[in-house]
Design a protein around this motif. Structure first.
Motif, PDB file in Angstrom:
ATOM      1  N   LEU A  21      50.823  43.471  33.129  1.00 34.95           N
ATOM      2  CA  LEU A  21      50.132  42.787  34.229  1.00 34.95           C
ATOM      3  C   LEU A  21      50.895  42.953  35.541  1.00 34.95           C
ATOM      4  CD1 LEU A  21      49.161  39.513  32.301  1.00 34.95           C
ATOM      5  CD2 LEU A  21      47.548  41.219  33.185  1.00 34.95           C
ATOM      6  N   ILE A  22      52.214  42.844  35.469  1.00 28.15           N
ATOM      7  CA  ILE A  22      53.038  42.973  36.676  1.00 28.15           C
ATOM      8  C   ILE A  22      52.989  44.403  37.223  1.00 28.15           C
ATOM      9  CG2 ILE A  22      55.448  42.990  37.471  1.00 28.15           C
ATOM     10  CD1 ILE A  22      55.852  40.479  35.712  1.00 28.15           C
ATOM     11  N   ASP A  23      52.944  45.369  36.335  1.00 25.70           N
ATOM     12  CA  ASP A  23      52.799  46.762  36.788  1.00 25.70           C
ATOM     13  C   ASP A  23      51.464  46.952  37.510  1.00 25.70           C
ATOM     14  OD1 ASP A  23      55.242  47.767  36.022  1.00 25.70           O
ATOM     15  OD2 ASP A  23      54.550  48.415  34.037  1.00 25.70           O
ATOM     16  N   PHE A  24      50.398  46.365  36.968  1.00 30.37           N
ATOM     17  CA  PHE A  24      49.078  46.490  37.592  1.00 30.37           C
ATOM     18  C   PHE A  24      49.065  45.863  38.989  1.00 30.37           C
ATOM     19  CE2 PHE A  24      47.094  46.105  33.066  1.00 30.37           C
ATOM     20  CZ  PHE A  24      47.519  47.395  32.763  1.00 30.37           C
ATOM     21  N   SER A  25      49.743  44.717  39.123  1.00 32.27           N
ATOM     22  CA  SER A  25      49.674  43.953  40.382  1.00 32.27           C
ATOM     23  C   SER A  25      50.743  44.369  41.381  1.00 32.27           C
ATOM     24  CB  SER A  25      49.827  42.452  40.088  1.00 32.27           C
ATOM     25  OG  SER A  25      51.128  42.178  39.570  1.00 32.27           O
ATOM     26  N   ASN A  26      51.639  45.308  40.974  1.00 27.02           N
ATOM     27  CA  ASN A  26      52.781  45.695  41.822  1.00 27.02           C
ATOM     28  C   ASN A  26      53.619  44.476  42.204  1.00 27.02           C
ATOM     29  OD1 ASN A  26      52.590  48.577  42.104  1.00 27.02           O
ATOM     30  ND2 ASN A  26      50.702  48.217  43.264  1.00 27.02           N
ATOM     31  N   GLY A  27      54.059  43.755  41.176  1.00 23.29           N
ATOM     32  CA  GLY A  27      54.827  42.528  41.425  1.00 23.29           C
ATOM     33  C   GLY A  27      53.901  41.443  41.915  1.00 23.29           C
TER      34      GLY A  27
ATOM     35  N   SER B 190      41.779  47.877  36.563  1.00 20.61           N
ATOM     36  CA  SER B 190      40.737  48.367  37.472  1.00 20.61           C
ATOM     37  C   SER B 190      40.558  47.420  38.653  1.00 20.61           C
ATOM     38  CB  SER B 190      39.429  48.510  36.694  1.00 20.61           C
ATOM     39  OG  SER B 190      38.378  48.870  37.548  1.00 20.61           O
ATOM     40  N   PHE B 191      40.622  46.109  38.398  1.00 17.14           N
ATOM     41  CA  PHE B 191      40.482  45.113  39.467  1.00 17.14           C
ATOM     42  C   PHE B 191      41.573  45.308  40.521  1.00 17.14           C
ATOM     43  CE2 PHE B 191      41.519  41.097  41.487  1.00 17.14           C
ATOM     44  CZ  PHE B 191      40.287  40.551  41.799  1.00 17.14           C
ATOM     45  N   PHE B 192      42.825  45.456  40.066  1.00 10.31           N
ATOM     46  CA  PHE B 192      43.926  45.634  41.016  1.00 10.31           C
ATOM     47  C   PHE B 192      43.832  46.993  41.730  1.00 10.31           C
ATOM     48  CE2 PHE B 192      46.252  42.218  38.653  1.00 10.31           C
ATOM     49  CZ  PHE B 192      46.500  41.413  39.751  1.00 10.31           C
ATOM     50  N   SER B 193      43.332  47.987  41.067  1.00  7.59           N
ATOM     51  CA  SER B 193      43.176  49.312  41.699  1.00  7.59           C
ATOM     52  C   SER B 193      42.225  49.234  42.885  1.00  7.59           C
ATOM     53  CB  SER B 193      42.649  50.337  40.690  1.00  7.59           C
ATOM     54  OG  SER B 193      43.574  50.537  39.652  1.00  7.59           O
ATOM     55  N   ARG B 194      41.178  48.393  42.755  1.00  9.15           N
ATOM     56  CA  ARG B 194      40.212  48.259  43.840  1.00  9.15           C
ATOM     57  C   ARG B 194      40.783  47.516  45.036  1.00  9.15           C
ATOM     58  NH1 ARG B 194      36.816  46.934  39.463  1.00  9.15           N
ATOM     59  NH2 ARG B 194      36.775  44.726  40.095  1.00  9.15           N
ATOM     60  N   LEU B 195      41.872  46.751  44.817  1.00 11.65           N
ATOM     61  CA  LEU B 195      42.475  45.994  45.912  1.00 11.65           C
ATOM     62  C   LEU B 195      43.367  46.851  46.791  1.00 11.65           C
ATOM     63  CD1 LEU B 195      43.530  42.605  44.221  1.00 11.65           C
ATOM     64  CD2 LEU B 195      41.409  43.170  45.418  1.00 11.65           C
ATOM     65  N   LYS B 196      43.769  48.009  46.292  1.00 10.49           N
ATOM     66  CA  LYS B 196      44.723  48.850  47.028  1.00 10.49           C
ATOM     67  C   LYS B 196      44.061  49.519  48.232  1.00 10.49           C
ATOM     68  CE  LYS B 196      47.562  49.790  42.955  1.00 10.49           C
ATOM     69  NZ  LYS B 196      48.018  50.789  41.983  1.00 10.49           N
TER      70      LYS B 196
ATOM     71  N   GLY C 229      42.907  38.035  43.466  1.00 11.37           N
ATOM     72  CA  GLY C 229      43.914  38.232  42.435  1.00 11.37           C
ATOM     73  C   GLY C 229      43.434  37.858  41.050  1.00 11.37           C
ATOM     74  N   VAL C 230      44.401  37.838  40.129  1.00 13.78           N
ATOM     75  CA  VAL C 230      44.107  37.603  38.712  1.00 13.78           C
ATOM     76  C   VAL C 230      44.935  36.438  38.198  1.00 13.78           C
ATOM     77  CG1 VAL C 230      44.316  38.590  36.380  1.00 13.78           C
ATOM     78  CG2 VAL C 230      43.501  40.015  38.275  1.00 13.78           C
ATOM     79  N   VAL C 231      44.286  35.559  37.452  1.00 12.54           N
ATOM     80  CA  VAL C 231      44.982  34.543  36.662  1.00 12.54           C
ATOM     81  C   VAL C 231      44.939  35.008  35.216  1.00 12.54           C
ATOM     82  CG1 VAL C 231      45.011  32.161  35.851  1.00 12.54           C
ATOM     83  CG2 VAL C 231      44.350  32.642  38.201  1.00 12.54           C
ATOM     84  N   ALA C 232      46.077  34.910  34.529  1.00 10.58           N
ATOM     85  CA  ALA C 232      46.121  35.261  33.103  1.00 10.58           C
ATOM     86  C   ALA C 232      46.696  34.100  32.325  1.00 10.58           C
ATOM     87  CB  ALA C 232      46.974  36.515  32.890  1.00 10.58           C
TER      88      ALA C 232
END
Length: 642
Positions: A467-473, A636-642, A600-603
């Motif tokens: 998850l941290i890798d996806f969100s870049n910290g 995919s969600f985090f990829s769209r935020l970039k 963002g994402v809550v897990a």
């Protein structure tokens, strides 16, 4: 539960003119039209007119602060506002109240009252100034800042010292504290910052305080002690009310720590000649150590058992006798005001310990807790709701309790019962204006080890890494235990490319400042970061919750409350444990979306949310994020935020 009619001193039409699209607030650069804010302000106004009690859940972003401030100021009667955090207290006093007064174009006096420890004690500062003793020599430079400030400050409030860290040792030697205050016997009484504040409070229309001061005030008045800081009032607004029960439990309870006794001894020894200190200290501290060795095997917190209470009774009498004799030997050898102050503190220690160790009562749970090198003995009320009702709720003409999280499954039953409020109250729920469905995602693994199994933590850490890798910290990892927090941090710190912090590394404010400034950091924390934390913007895009935050049934107070409900023939899981966990979970999730632009994402790595019936009921109380069980969708969600 009652409906509210909007026929009162401040009409909805007037509030529309103040807060609406053409009102004075609309000229401000940050303005957003909020229809629900206007409705909320109207309802708050009717309650403040004397219509009883309201429980109001207002989601983040609804503008509830102005919604209650507008009618509170327009009322032209004294209104006390109590918050959980000093941060919200400062925001209200420094920003929101002046703004509300400006847009109402009305005269009003207001005052901020914090806990006593936030203010300089002139008596103890004078003693320290004449003989400064630093446990940490590096603090001497910081003390020079305090010296300059002390000659000019009008309030004595520590927050004026921006250069001073949140936690500094010598401040505890020069601040005001209830247990050592000399009250009217103090030679500095007329100039005392706290009693000057109390005098000013008598003239204030709006008083902004916190839960601690509010319930400390209730507790003192219940004991007929005249050390209250708050003036008389019968209009009260409790913000962040979801936490009110915990604050009340603290102040209606009794506690004594080993450090409190050691500080009393230290203050006594300061008054005698240096060459005699060591010998006197050895004899007294031996008795203190003997008393605390009555309690073996002290974990983080546990209930006192009968055997150790029996042993402690004998050692308690011996210790108090030794302390009393030492104090008596100082008579006429030290200034009378200091002698009296030390006597009052010893009396408080003695009475509190006697209640904890010797008093037999079914209404309190007795416990012991180890906090680093300190040991704390406590007696906490099992049912604090009755005390809140008797000392506070029953005395109010108007009472508003509000928070972003007060209901569970659309019901206020849990919070109303915990706070001693009967069925005769008004209520309202206003959803957050944020679009959770487009702003975020809620990840719950559908196949995951049981949270109580040995396999859970390794699997949780592996998932957190992904998850941290996806969100870049840019992540909070919020844990339900110190054990999990430390284990997760130890693995991540050696296996991540992002800056990483752990709760306790530095004071809370400094930790959050560092987190925001890094922009891509990870913060691993526990309970105190689940609520009251506001990080807007891209610095926080992922909030990971390790488990459903059920309180441990072995925690003494929780265990006692569960037992009390069982004895009444009630279901403690559904009436107490489940709704409490749901409210904390809701608070934790609330750390993510703090503005309309946040994404963002809550897990939550606890699959019981989807596999258990109670988990599915919990989901209905949470913000309406789209739920996914797929890590690929999160990526995919985090990829769209970039």
């Amino acid at each position: 539960m009652k409906e509210v009619n909007s026929n009162f001193f401040l009409t909805e039409e007037f509030i529309e003119k103040v807060l609406g699209k053409n009102g004075p607030l609309s000229k401000m650069p940050f303005y957003e039209y909020r229809k629900e804010q206007i409705r909320l302000a109207s309802l708050f106004g009717e309650i403040l007119e004397g219509k009883g009690i309201m429980l109001a859940e207002a989601g983040t972003g609804t503008g509830k602060s102005l919604a209650y401030l507008i009618p509170a100021i327009a009322l032209k009667q004294r209104v006390v506002i109590a918050t959980r955090t000093k941060a919200l207290q400062d925001q209200l006093a420094d920003k929101d109240v002046p703004l509300a007064i400006e847009i109402l174009n009305q005269k009003a006096t207001y005052l901020k009252i914090k806990g006593k420890a936030n203010y300089l004690c002139l008596f103890y500062y004078d003693r320290f100034r004449r003989n400064p003793l630093f446990k940490d020599p590096s603090e001497t430079d910081l003390y020079s800042i305090v010296e300059k400030w002390a000659t000019t400050t009008k309030t004595g409030e520590k927050s004026e010292l921006k250069e001073l860290p949140e936690e500094i040792d010598f401040w505890n030697q020069i601040n005001i504290r209830q247990e050592r205050c000399l009250l009217s016997k103090c030679p500095f009484f007329e100039d005392c910052f706290l009693f000057r504040l109390k005098r000013n409070a008598e003239k204030a229309d709006i008083i902004i305080t916190n839960h601690h001061i509010l319930f400390a005030d209730c507790s003192l008045k219940a004991k007929n002690v005249s050390a209250s800081v708050l003036p008389s009032f019968n209009n009260l607004i409790i913000d962040e009310a979801h936490d009110a029960e915990d604050s009340a439990t603290t102040f209606f309870g009794v506690s004594v720590s080993k450090r409190m006794i050691e500080e009393w001894i230290y203050d006594c020894l300061r008054e005698i000649q240096p060459e005699k200190r060591h010998k006197r200290k050895s004899a007294i501290t031996e008795e203190v150590e003997r008393f605390f060795t009555s309690f073996a095997d002290i974990p983080e917190r546990r209930k006192l058992n009968i055997e150790e209470i029996s042993l402690a009774k004998n050692n308690l009498n011996s210790m108090i006798s030794s302390l009393s004799n030492f104090h008596a030997s100082l008579e006429k050898k030290i200034p009378e005001d200091i002698f009296i102050g030390l006597n009052e503190r010893l009396k408080n220690i003695s009475e509190s310990l006697s209640f904890i160790i010797e008093e037999e009562t079914r209404d309190y749970v007795k416990s012991i807790e180890k906090r680093n090198s300190n040991v704390v003995l406590s007696a906490s009320p099992i049912n604090v709701g009755n005390l809140i009702r008797e000392t506070l709720v029953s005395k109010m003409k108007s009472l508003i309790l509000t928070s972003a999280t007060l209901s569970v499954n659309d019901s206020f039953d849990y919070i109303s019962k915990r706070l001693g409020i009967n069925a005769d109250f008004h209520s309202i729920r206003i959803e957050s204006p944020f679009d959770f469905r487009s702003q975020g995602l809620f990840f719950i693994p559908d196949s995951f080890p049981d949270p109580n199994s040995e396999e859970f933590l390794p699997n949780a850490i592996a998932t957190i890494k992904n998850l941290i890798d996806f969100s870049n910290g840019r992540a909070f990892v919020l844990c339900t235990s110190i054990k999990n927090m430390k284990a997760i941090y130890e693995i991540l710190k050696n296996d991540t490319r992002f800056p990483i912090f752990i709760q306790g590394d530095m004071p809370k404010g400094a930790l959050l400042k560092e987190f925001r400034e890094k922009g891509n950091a990870i913060l691993v924390a526990t309970s105190s970061f689940w609520q009251g934390i506001d990080v807007q913007g891209e610095a926080l895009s992922l909030v990971v919750l390790d488990k459903i935050p059920f309180a441990s049934p072995s925690e003494p107070l929780v265990e006692a409350r569960i037992q009390e409900l069982k004895e009444k023939g009630e279901d403690p899981f559904n009436l107490y444990q489940l709704p409490m966990a749901a409210m904390i979970l809701k608070q934790g999730m609330g750390r993510l979306i703090r503005s309309k632009t946040d994404k963002g994402v809550v897990a939550c790595l606890d699959s019981r949310l989807i596999t258990k019936g109670y988990g599915k009921r919990m989901l209905k109380s949470l913000p309406p994020f789209p739920v996914t069980h797929s890590l690929d969708l999160v990526k995919s969600f985090f990829s769209r935020l970039k």
